[in-house]
Scaffold this motif. Structure first.
Motif, PDB file in Angstrom:
ATOM      1  N   ALA A  83      33.357  41.127  30.370  1.00 44.39           N
ATOM      2  CA  ALA A  83      32.759  40.746  29.011  1.00 44.39           C
ATOM      3  C   ALA A  83      32.806  41.016  28.079  1.00 44.39           C
ATOM      4  O   ALA A  83      33.402  40.800  26.455  1.00 44.39           O
ATOM      5  CB  ALA A  83      31.317  40.008  29.084  1.00 44.39           C
ATOM      6  N   LEU A  84      33.189  42.718  28.510  1.00 42.07           N
ATOM      7  CA  LEU A  84      33.382  43.879  27.777  1.00 42.07           C
ATOM      8  C   LEU A  84      34.952  43.659  26.807  1.00 42.07           C
ATOM      9  O   LEU A  84      35.177  45.012  25.624  1.00 42.07           O
ATOM     10  CB  LEU A  84      33.266  45.114  27.296  1.00 42.07           C
ATOM     11  N   ALA A  93      42.127  36.992  35.839  1.00 46.99           N
ATOM     12  CA  ALA A  93      41.289  37.498  35.110  1.00 46.99           C
ATOM     13  C   ALA A  93      40.339  38.572  36.972  1.00 46.99           C
ATOM     14  O   ALA A  93      39.979  39.516  36.734  1.00 46.99           O
ATOM     15  CB  ALA A  93      39.929  36.886  34.918  1.00 46.99           C
ATOM     16  N   ALA A  94      41.014  38.095  38.270  1.00 45.49           N
ATOM     17  CA  ALA A  94      40.565  38.865  39.088  1.00 45.49           C
ATOM     18  C   ALA A  94      41.484  39.686  39.633  1.00 45.49           C
ATOM     19  O   ALA A  94      40.516  41.370  39.534  1.00 45.49           O
ATOM     20  CB  ALA A  94      40.535  38.452  40.674  1.00 45.49           C
ATOM     21  N   ALA A  95      41.802  40.306  38.510  1.00 47.66           N
ATOM     22  CA  ALA A  95      43.227  41.720  38.286  1.00 47.66           C
ATOM     23  C   ALA A  95      42.072  42.917  37.911  1.00 47.66           C
ATOM     24  O   ALA A  95      42.028  43.432  38.561  1.00 47.66           O
ATOM     25  CB  ALA A  95      44.547  41.437  37.361  1.00 47.66           C
ATOM     26  N   PRO A  96      41.929  42.707  36.659  1.00 50.97           N
ATOM     27  CA  PRO A  96      40.649  43.698  35.859  1.00 50.97           C
ATOM     28  C   PRO A  96      39.624  44.374  37.077  1.00 50.97           C
ATOM     29  O   PRO A  96      39.610  45.288  37.139  1.00 50.97           O
ATOM     30  CB  PRO A  96      39.936  43.133  35.047  1.00 50.97           C
ATOM     31  N   SER A 150      26.863  52.798  41.551  1.00 52.33           N
ATOM     32  CA  SER A 150      27.131  53.047  40.577  1.00 52.33           C
ATOM     33  C   SER A 150      26.991  51.417  39.901  1.00 52.33           C
ATOM     34  O   SER A 150      26.673  51.269  38.474  1.00 52.33           O
ATOM     35  CB  SER A 150      28.267  53.401  40.071  1.00 52.33           C
ATOM     36  N   ASP A 151      26.472  51.477  40.893  1.00 52.22           N
ATOM     37  CA  ASP A 151      25.396  49.335  40.276  1.00 52.22           C
ATOM     38  C   ASP A 151      26.744  48.949  39.639  1.00 52.22           C
ATOM     39  O   ASP A 151      26.149  48.215  38.279  1.00 52.22           O
ATOM     40  CB  ASP A 151      24.291  49.533  39.667  1.00 52.22           C
ATOM     41  N   PHE A 152      28.393  48.965  39.965  1.00 48.56           N
ATOM     42  CA  PHE A 152      29.582  48.456  38.872  1.00 48.56           C
ATOM     43  C   PHE A 152      28.456  46.692  38.754  1.00 48.56           C
ATOM     44  O   PHE A 152      28.454  45.606  40.175  1.00 48.56           O
ATOM     45  CB  PHE A 152      30.304  48.896  39.305  1.00 48.56           C
ATOM     46  N   ASN A 153      29.178  46.546  37.509  1.00 51.58           N
ATOM     47  CA  ASN A 153      29.140  44.762  38.064  1.00 51.58           C
ATOM     48  C   ASN A 153      30.403  43.879  36.913  1.00 51.58           C
ATOM     49  O   ASN A 153      30.385  44.576  35.636  1.00 51.58           O
ATOM     50  CB  ASN A 153      28.061  44.057  37.187  1.00 51.58           C
ATOM     51  N   ALA A 154      31.500  43.652  37.455  1.00 51.45           N
ATOM     52  CA  ALA A 154      32.405  43.403  36.870  1.00 51.45           C
ATOM     53  C   ALA A 154      32.761  42.538  35.883  1.00 51.45           C
ATOM     54  O   ALA A 154      33.444  42.607  35.123  1.00 51.45           O
ATOM     55  CB  ALA A 154      34.369  42.824  38.044  1.00 51.45           C
ATOM     56  N   ASP A 155      31.726  41.278  35.828  1.00 50.40           N
ATOM     57  CA  ASP A 155      31.209  40.466  35.182  1.00 50.40           C
ATOM     58  C   ASP A 155      31.344  40.877  33.618  1.00 50.40           C
ATOM     59  O   ASP A 155      31.862  40.503  32.175  1.00 50.40           O
ATOM     60  CB  ASP A 155      30.710  39.453  35.346  1.00 50.40           C
TER      61      ASP A 155
END
Lengths: 356, 238
Positions: free
Chosen positions: A225-226, A103-106, A216-221
Motif C-alpha cells: 500500500a505504501l 505484485a507478489a514479487a515485492p 517484526s510483525d511484517f505485513n506485506a500488504d
C-alpha cells in the motif's frame, strides 16, 4: 699606507661580521596554501543552440514545446514538462497498467530482507561455519523465477510435499527457536530455488526468515500500500504556455560541426592541395567551397568553389586547385555520423596565404 | 659540482650562500672583498694625506708671505724633508744658490733652470698626490664586471645542477641564483665607493696641484725680479 690598509681591513672585518650576524637568513614569505582552481571549458553551444519543441507541430519562428498543464512554477527548470523534478528525458506516454501477478514479487523481496533481530543472531552463532555472504546470494536468488529452470529431480508438486518434512528438520537444529509461522506459499517458492545439497542451510534460513517475519510483525500488504503507484513519466519541470511548434521533443544541443571537426575536414582538403609557391596575389585570394556529402563522406554532385580577391589568374588557379583537392580527398573521414545533418551540406572557407 | 645550489635549499643566510658557492664564484667573491679592502685602505690613506698636504700648504703660505727672509726660510727648510710647496721652494732656492755661487752669466738661463727645477718637483709632488688613484678607477670600473662574471658562472652552475635534478620548482632554483647574485652584490659594494672616492680624490689632487702651480709661478716671478735686480748692477759695472 700600512696603517690605512690595516684600518680598512679591520673595518671590513667588522662590517662583514655584523652582516653575517644580523643579515641572517631572511624571513620566508608567508604563503597561504591555495588550491588550484579547476576550470572547465563549457562550450557556448549548450546555451546558444538548445532548442525545445514538438516534431509534429507546424514550423514557427521559435520552437517551443507542448504547453504544460500545471500552473505552479519550478525554480531553475530547463526542460519543459509537468514534473516536479527537472529531468532531461522527454515526457513518456502513460504507462500500461501494472500486472497484478507481479505484485507478489515485492512481497518476496520484503521477506527476503529480514530485519536484524535477536533470534537471527542466535541462529548465526549456532551456524558459524556458514560464510556471511551466503545469505545475501541466496536472498538475491529467491525472488527470481529463473531459478525454477534449474534441474529439479522432484516433480512440480514436490515442494508442497517436502514442506512439512523440511520444517521439522529445521526445527530440530536450533532448540529454542519458535515455530516458524511464515506463509506456506512463500516458502514453497523458496524451496523450488534451492538445490538438494544445500538443503540444510536452506532450512536454517527458512526458519530464520520465518522467525524474523514473526518477530517484526511484517505485513506485506501494508508495504504494498505504501509503494508509489504514480505512473512513470519523464520530462522536466519547466512550464510552457506557448503553442507547440516544430523542434525536438528533447532539449538538444545543436549539431553544428565543432571547430576541431571543421578543422579536420579542412585539413583533409589542405593535405591534397598543392599550392604553387610564389604565385602573385595568391595571398589575397579567399576560397569558399560549398559541397554536398553523403553519409559515407563522398561527394554528392560537384563542389561549388568561389574565389574572391586577388588577381584573376590567381583566383582561377586556386579555385581549380581547390576543386582538385576536394576530389582527391573524398571520402572525407572523421566526420561524426550523428551530426550528418550539419555536414550533409557543408561550407568550407580557405585562406591560401596561410597555406603557402 | 652537481651538488652546488641544491645541497641545502632551506638555508639562505649570507654565510651559507657563500659556502654553497662554487670554486670560481668563491674566488670572485674573495677577490672582490680584497678589492673592497684595498679601496678603503686607499680612501683612508688619501684622506689623511690630503688633509696633511692641505695643512702644510696653508702653513707654508702663511710663513712665505709673512715677510720672513727667503734665505732664512731656505735655511730652516733645507735640512728637513719637505713636501708640497716647501719642496718646490727648496728646489728653486737650491738652483738659485748653485747658480749664484758659481757666478751665473745669463739671467735667461738661470730663470729657465729654476723653472725647470720647480716643474720637476711640482710633477713629482702631483704624482705622489695622485698615486693609487688609478687602482681606485680600475676597481670602480671593473668591479661590477667581475661580480657579474661570478654571477654568470654561478647561475650557469646552478642551472646545470637544476638540469641534473630534473625539477624546476622555485625552491630548487632560488638558492643557486641568490648565491650567484651575491657575487654581483659584492662587486657593486666594492665598485661604488671606489668610483665615488676616485672622483673626489682626483678633483682634490687637481686642486692641490693647481695651488702648487700657482705658488711655483709666483715664486718664479719673484725670483725673476731678484735675478734682474742682482744682475743689473753687475752688467752696469762692466
Amino acid at each position: 699606507m700600512k696603517t690605512s690598509l690595516v684600518t680598512s681591513a679591520v673595518l671590513h672585518a667588522l662590517v662583514l661580521t655584523w652582516a653575517l650576524v644580523s643579515l641572517g637568513s631572511p624571513e620566508a614569505f608567508e604563503v597561504s596554501d591555495s588550491e588550484a582552481l579547476p576550470v572547465e571549458m563549457v562550450p557556448i553551444e549548450e546555451l546558444t543552440q538548445t532548442q525545445q519543441g514538438v516534431k509534429e507541430a507546424p514550423k514557427a519562428e521559435k520552437s517551443s514545446p507542448t504547453p504544460t498543464k500545471r500552473p505552479d512554477r519550478v525554480e531553475n527548470a530547463e526542460n519543459a514538462g509537468d514534473n516536479d523534478v527537472d529531468l532531461k528525458t522527454p515526457p513518456t506516454p502513460d504507462a500500461k497498467p501494472l500486472n497484478t501477478e507481479s505484485a507478489a514479487a515485492p512481497e518476496k523481496t520484503e521477506k527476503a530482507l529480514p530485519t536484524p533481530d535477536p533470534v537471527k543472531e542466535e541462529i548465526e552463532e549456532q551456524t558459524e561455519e556458514k560464510p556471511a555472504s551466503e545469505p545475501a546470494t541466496e536472498v538475491a536468488a529467491l525472488p527470481t523465477p529463473k531459478e525454477e529452470v534449474k534441474p529439479e529431480p522432484e516433480p512440480e508438486e514436490a515442494p508442497a510435499e517436502e514442506q512439512p518434512a523440511e520444517n521439522p528438520e529445521a526445527e530440530a537444529l536450533p532448540d529454542k527457536i519458535p515455530t516458524p509461522m511464515a506463509k506456506p506459499k512463500v516458502e514453497a517458492q523458496a524451496q523450488t530455488a534451492k538445490t538438494p545439497d544445500r538443503k540444510n542451510e536452506e532450512a536454517k534460513k527458512e526458519t530464520k526468515k520465518a522467525a524474523s517475519a514473526k518477530e517484526s510483525d511484517f505485513n506485506a500488504d501494508e508495504v504494498a500500500a505504501l509503494l508509489n503507484k504514480t505512473e512513470p513519466s519523464g520530462g522536466g519541470a519547466k512550464r510552457s504556455t506557448e503553442t507547440a511548434s516544430l523542434g525536438t521533443k528533447k532539449t538538444t544541443i545543436g549539431n553544428t560541426l565543432s571547430q576541431s571537426e571543421m578543422d579536420a575536414l579542412r585539413g583533409q582538403i589542405q593535405n591534397n592541395w598543392s599550392i604553387i609557391p610564389g604565385m602573385a596575389d595568391a595571398g589575397d585570394v579567399r576560397i569558399k567551397v560549398t559541397m554536398q556529402l553523403d553519409e559515407s563522406g563522398n561527394l554528392v554532385g560537384e563542389p561549388v568553389v568561389e574565389a574572391t580577391g586577388g588577381s584573376e589568374t590567381a583566383r582561377r588557379a586556386l579555385a581549380s586547385g581547390a576543386a582538385r583537392a576536394i576530389r582527391k580527398s573524398v571520402p572525407f573521414k572523421g566526420l561524426p555520423p550523428d551530426k550528418y545533418d550539419s555536414w550533409s551540406d557543408v561550407v568550407v572557407n580557405f585562406d591560401p596565404s596561410s597555406m603557402l | 659540482m652537481e651538488q652546488v645550489g641544491l645541497a641545502a635549499t632551506s638555508d639562505v643566510s649570507l654565510w651559507s650562500l657563500f659556502m654553497q658557492a662554487g670554486f670560481v664564484v668563491k674566488l670572485v667573491m674573495l677577490g672582490l672583498i680584497g678589492a673592497s679592502v684595498w679601496t678603503w685602505a686607499i680612501v683612508v690613506d688619501k684622506m689623511l694625506k690630503f688633509g696633511k698636504v692641505r695643512r702644510q700648504l696653508d702653513a707654508f703660505e702663511q710663513v712665505f708671505w709673512s715677510g720672513q727672509s727667503l734665505e732664512e726660510l731656505y735655511r730652516t727648510l733645507s735640512d728637513r724633508t719637505t713636501s708640497g710647496m716647501g719642496a718646490i721652494f727648496v728646489s728653486a732656492m737650491r738652483e738659485w744658490k748653485k747658480s749664484f755661487e758659481r757666478g751665473a752669466r745669463s739671467p735667461i738661463g738661470l730663470q729657465m733652470r729654476i723653472d725647470r727645477a720647480m716643474d720637476v718637483t711640482l710633477s713629482r709632488e702631483a704624482e705622489t698626490l695622485e698615486a693609487r688613484l688609478g687602482s681606485l678607477a680600475t676597481i670602480g670600473s671593473a668591479g661590477p664586471f667581475v661580480g657579474l662574471f661570478g654571477t654568470v658562472v654561478g647561475i650557469m652552475t646552478s642551472f646545470q645542477a637544476i638540469a641534473g635534478s630534473k625539477q624546476t620548482s622555485l625552491a630548487v632554483v632560488a638558492p643557486g641564483i641568490a648565491e650567484a647574485l651575491l657575487a654581483t652584490a659584492i662587486g657593486l659594494l666594492a665598485a661604488i665607493p671606489a668610483v665615488i672616492a676616485y672622483n673626489k680624490f682626483s678633483a682634490d689632487a687637481g686642486k692641490l696641484t693647481a695651488r702648487m702651480e700657482g705658488f711655483a709661478d709666483e715664486f718664479s716671478a719673484i725670483l725673476s725680479r731678484q735675478i734682474d735686480e742682482k744682475l743689473q748692477p753687475r752688467q752696469a759695472a762692466q
